[in-house]
Design a protein around this motif. Structure first.
Motif, mmCIF file in Angstrom:
data_model
loop_
_atom_site.group_PDB
_atom_site.id
_atom_site.type_symbol
_atom_site.label_atom_id
_atom_site.label_comp_id
_atom_site.label_asym_id
_atom_site.label_seq_id
_atom_site.Cartn_x
_atom_site.Cartn_y
_atom_site.Cartn_z
ATOM 1 N N ARG A 107 0.853 -1.189 0.000
ATOM 2 C CA ARG A 107 0.000 0.000 0.000
ATOM 3 C C ARG A 107 0.889 1.239 0.000
ATOM 4 O O ARG A 107 1.838 1.344 0.786
ATOM 5 C CB ARG A 107 -0.892 -0.012 1.238
ATOM 6 C CG ARG A 107 -1.496 1.333 1.641
ATOM 7 C CD ARG A 107 -2.649 1.737 0.786
ATOM 8 N NE ARG A 107 -3.176 3.051 1.183
ATOM 9 C CZ ARG A 107 -3.497 4.019 0.344
ATOM 10 N NH1 ARG A 107 -3.353 3.853 -0.954
ATOM 11 N NH2 ARG A 107 -3.973 5.172 0.787
ATOM 12 N N GLY A 108 0.585 2.168 -0.916
ATOM 13 C CA GLY A 108 1.266 3.460 -0.928
ATOM 14 C C GLY A 108 0.454 4.461 -0.130
ATOM 15 O O GLY A 108 -0.598 4.920 -0.588
ATOM 16 N N PRO A 109 0.887 4.833 1.078
ATOM 17 C CA PRO A 109 0.060 5.659 1.972
ATOM 18 C C PRO A 109 0.082 7.149 1.615
ATOM 19 O O PRO A 109 0.921 7.905 2.087
ATOM 20 C CB PRO A 109 0.680 5.411 3.345
ATOM 21 C CG PRO A 109 2.123 5.104 3.055
ATOM 22 C CD PRO A 109 2.137 4.409 1.731
ATOM 23 N N SER A 110 -0.885 7.571 0.801
ATOM 24 C CA SER A 110 -0.973 8.981 0.407
ATOM 25 C C SER A 110 -2.010 9.749 1.207
ATOM 26 O O SER A 110 -2.125 10.965 1.082
ATOM 27 C CB SER A 110 -1.308 9.073 -1.087
ATOM 28 O OG SER A 110 -2.518 8.398 -1.372
ATOM 29 N N SER A 111 -2.793 9.040 2.036
ATOM 30 C CA SER A 111 -3.770 9.682 2.915
ATOM 31 C C SER A 111 -3.962 8.789 4.134
ATOM 32 O O SER A 111 -3.438 7.675 4.185
ATOM 33 C CB SER A 111 -5.108 9.890 2.191
ATOM 34 O OG SER A 111 -5.738 8.651 1.937
ATOM 35 N N ASP A 112 -4.731 9.282 5.116
ATOM 36 C CA ASP A 112 -4.850 8.531 6.363
ATOM 37 C C ASP A 112 -6.045 7.590 6.391
ATOM 38 O O ASP A 112 -6.355 6.995 7.420
ATOM 39 C CB ASP A 112 -4.905 9.470 7.576
ATOM 40 C CG ASP A 112 -6.094 10.416 7.536
ATOM 41 O OD1 ASP A 112 -6.878 10.344 6.558
ATOM 42 O OD2 ASP A 112 -6.243 11.220 8.467
ATOM 43 N N ALA A 113 -6.734 7.412 5.247
ATOM 44 C CA ALA A 113 -7.895 6.521 5.214
ATOM 45 C C ALA A 113 -7.912 5.746 3.901
ATOM 46 O O ALA A 113 -7.487 6.254 2.868
ATOM 47 C CB ALA A 113 -9.194 7.312 5.366
#
Length: 464
Positions: A107-113
């Motif tokens: 997963r590429g975490p570009s936001s918190d949801a």
């Protein structure tokens, strides 16, 4: 599902003609094609499979899967959401023989949801983990997102990654068989050895061709593919296998353990690099096996994918029941007709109807889904009724996720993200095939095999 009825093509005046554009699919940009009138087209997944020389998942492969595992293929396999593969048949060979392999996704975490589309590969991977009973690694590419998003800092993406990890855990993964890691925290030791060794094998021309880099690309972006590629090597995770020795070098025996990677089709360019070069590593590894998914349709319909940056394109896993209802009613593209009379006469078009597409993702009963499709196509089921079904199903799916998410504490997160030996059993009824011209022997010392037989206390024998 049956094909939609043919539609009449209207003549286009010369002055109205525009240049059509082809679809663009890569790890950082996904754009649907357009016709000469400027209309957005649906993604052509057969075309991308042909362009990238992947194999389409066919009925024969699904039948073999069911015969070997005793499990009915997941509805996403039956209905083509996961549609393409590279060497999935070889993974089935290993499962049949009781030989070890592991799963890897990320997963590429570009936001918190997370939104609904993000949960698809994780839910499917969780199902594969249950069916095959094998270890899994989940990579949080918090380094990548800071490198490719100018407005994000590394501190931002690291925090997003930890939030996302809790959401991922809520998909139901077995902690005994699952390791989740942040690139910014974990990439060191044998993993970093693999990164540097693999990067040494890749000329810039090959990376530029795969990803479209140019003279203005920052060197962090150019280097990152080696990090994601190295995650597919079993030797990057020495702590997860039995008989871990922190002083030992990378293991030739562990290097022979292949990986199966479920992912969206846009991530394929990374692992083509691995497949082209893994045999050149100091301890060669098998080519990674891949299984590709389509993009979850955006609320706006054809040619779109759910995006974290557009709240009206997606159902988020933090949405309330009322928000889900409003998004489907206001934004979900309909395959219904302009008027009630016209809909009853011509019927709806389920292929372009977003509410029906979402039902096809989450309704497990094939017969029930076919009944809904047939009624909508005949015009006896109205668009409003179809949306009501989709809303109820999505509300329940998100509610169940949110209930599981409440139980994911910081302590639980720490358990998943602590490097440790994983425990699994693999195929409980392997079919051992005699090997000609090559003996199989037990690997000694630091080169001992991995757990994976029906008897978890028995050491796996790996060819040295």
């Amino acid at each position: 599902m049956a094909a939609p009825p043919p539609t009449e093509e209207l003549p286009v005046r010369e002055a109205e003609k525009k240049s059509s554009t082809e679809q663009e699919i890569n790890p950082w940009d996904v754009q649907a094609g357009q016709d000469e009138q400027g209309n957005t087209l649906q993604f052509d997944y057969v075309a991308i499979s042909q362009k990238w020389a992947t194999k389409l998942i066919d009925e024969a492969l699904l039948q073999r899967f069911e015969r070997l595992t005793g499990k009915k293929p997941h509805r996403w396999l039956r209905r083509g959401l996961f549609f393409s593969h590279r060497d999935f048949d070889k993974i089935l060979d290993r499962y049949e023989a009781g030989e070890p392999f592991f799963l890897y996704t990320g997963r590429g975490p570009s936001s918190d949801a997370l939104h609904l589309g993000h949960t698809i590969p994780f839910t499917f991977t969780k199902w594969l983990q249950d069916v095959f009973d094998v270890p899994l690694v989940i990579m949080l590419t918090d380094d990548e997102k800071a490198l490719f998003r100018d407005g994000l800092t590394f501190e931002d993406t690291h925090k997003f990654g930890l939030h996302n990890a809790k959401d991922i855990i809520a998909c139901g993964f077995d902690m005994k068989k699952t390791f989740i890691f942040s690139d910014l925290e974990f990439v060191s030791g044998h993993f970093l050895y693999n990164v540097w060794e693999f990067s040494k094998l890749l000329p810039f021309n090959q990376v530029r061709g795969a990803f479209g880099f140019d003279g203005s690309t920052n060197i962090g972006r150019i280097m990152f593919p080696a990090v994601q590629c190295a995650a597919s090597f079993a030797t990057s995770y020495p702590q997860l296998w039995p008989n871990y020795d922190p002083k030992a070098d990378r293991s030739k025996a562990i290097a022979k353990i292949p990986v199966l990677i479920p992912m969206a089709i846009d991530q394929d360019p990374y692992f083509r690099l691995v497949r082209d070069n893994s045999h050149r590593m100091r301890f060669p590894s098998p080519k990674p096996a891949l299984i590709h998914s389509k993009f979850l349709t955006a609320l706006q319909g054809a040619g779109g994918k759910m995006s974290a940056s557009d709240p009206n394109s997606a159902i988020f896993m933090t949405d309330t029941p009322n928000q889900i209802k409003n998004k489907i009613n206001k934004h979900a593209f309909s395959g219904g007709r302009e008027t009630l009379e016209e809909h009853q006469r011509l019927g709806g078009i389920p292929e372009v109807d977003v509410a029906f597409q979402y039902l096809s993702y989450f309704e497990d009963d094939d017969a029930k889904l076919l009944e809904i499709e047939t009624s909508y196509r005949k015009g006896t089921l109205m668009t409003g009724e179809l949306k009501k079904m989709a809303i109820a199903m999505l509300q329940e799916y998100v509610k169940e996720f949110q209930e599981r998410r409440k139980g994911v504490t910081d302590e639980v997160l720490k358990g998943y993200m602590t490097p440790r030996e994983l425990v699994w059993k693999g195929n409980p009824n392997p079919v051992k095939k005699e090997k000609k011209g090559k003996e199989t022997k037990e690997v000694k010392g630091g080169e001992k095999g991995v757990k994976g037989d029906a008897n978890p206390t028995e050491e796996k024998k790996i060819e040295s």
